[in-house]
Write an enzyme that holds these catalytic residues in place. Structure first.
Site, short mmCIF file in Angstrom:
data_model
loop_
_atom_site.label_atom_id
_atom_site.label_comp_id
_atom_site.label_asym_id
_atom_site.label_seq_id
_atom_site.Cartn_x
_atom_site.Cartn_y
_atom_site.Cartn_z
N TRP A 1 0.83 -1.22 0.00
CA TRP A 1 0.00 0.00 0.00
C TRP A 1 0.85 1.26 0.00
CZ3 TRP A 1 -5.19 -0.08 3.14
CH2 TRP A 1 -6.04 -1.04 2.58
N ASP B 1 4.74 -1.72 17.58
CA ASP B 1 3.37 -2.19 17.79
C ASP B 1 2.46 -0.99 18.00
OD1 ASP B 1 0.99 -3.34 18.59
OD2 ASP B 1 1.95 -4.82 19.91
N LYS C 1 -9.29 -2.21 6.22
CA LYS C 1 -9.68 -3.61 6.05
C LYS C 1 -10.42 -4.06 7.30
CE LYS C 1 -6.46 -6.89 6.16
NZ LYS C 1 -5.36 -7.66 5.59
#
Length: 209
Positions: free
Chosen positions: A65, A99, A164
């Site tokens: 992406w 993270d 998504k």
């Protein structure tokens, strides 16, 4: 017995993966991943990217992406990307490894964004799947909620959000919340997305801030 099942399942997945025409196409064109074609199909339908934009890419590795976005926004544009996994450098992409659920990583990402609001936030994040929907769907929903929280902090008025999402418990409420924040919301299932996958892409345009 369980080990054999996992092995057979893994072999089947790998076989399907390498036969996938989009995987083959990505390899032939030296692209980072087949996800490149998902975003390209969304761009052809919804025209999210323009030259000079600033884009945040969450769950960026291996970089499909980011690679697509930087080609669309050009030299004057900027992509700020984040993933827990390593990602090889892409010219024009500012990558932060960490993270996203960690507060320190989030703050570091916000610092890279700076005070100016961004034009597009996109998230292809997904958890490590266990194969048990009762476990996997809540994990996936947690990540997409974090992505939406990021939008609320950094997205400019009239900006766009692409995320998504895996269909299941919580999906309808999440979609409803996005519809309350954006003028136009579409649910897309790109051709490059595997048919039996629960994944769909919510494309939201016209952030109301």
């Amino acid at each position: 017995m369980g080990k054999k099942k996992r092995s057979a399942s893994s072999s089947r997945w790998l076989n399907e993966h390498f036969k996938d025409p989009f995987v083959q196409k990505a390899h032939k064109q030296k692209l980072r991943s087949r996800a490149y074609f998902k975003l390209d199909e969304i761009q052809q339908s919804d025209r999210l990217f323009k030259h000079g934009m600033t884009v945040v890419d969450l769950g960026a590795a291996p970089g499909g992406w980011s690679q697509y976005a930087i080609r669309q926004i050009g030299d004057l544009g900027r992509v700020i990307a984040c993933d827990i996994l390593e990602m090889d450098p892409i010219v024009g992409v500012d990558f932060l490894q960490g993270d996203f659920r960690d507060e320190n990583v989030l703050q570091a990402l916000l610092e890279r964004v700076g005070e100016k609001k961004v034009d597009v936030v996109m998230s292809d994040m997904a958890p490590n799947f266990s194969g048990m929907p009762a476990v996997d769907i809540p994990r996936a929903m947690y990540l997409v909620e974090l992505a939406l929280d990021m939008c609320k902090q950094v997205l400019a008025t009239n900006g766009c959000f692409v995320v998504k999402v895996f269909q299941g418990e919580g999906f309808d409420d999440y979609l409803k919340e996005i519809r309350s924040l954006f003028n136009t919301v579409k649910v897309r299932k790109p051709e490059a997305s595997r048919g039996r996958s629960r994944e769909v892409y919510i494309v939201a345009m016209g952030y109301m801030g």
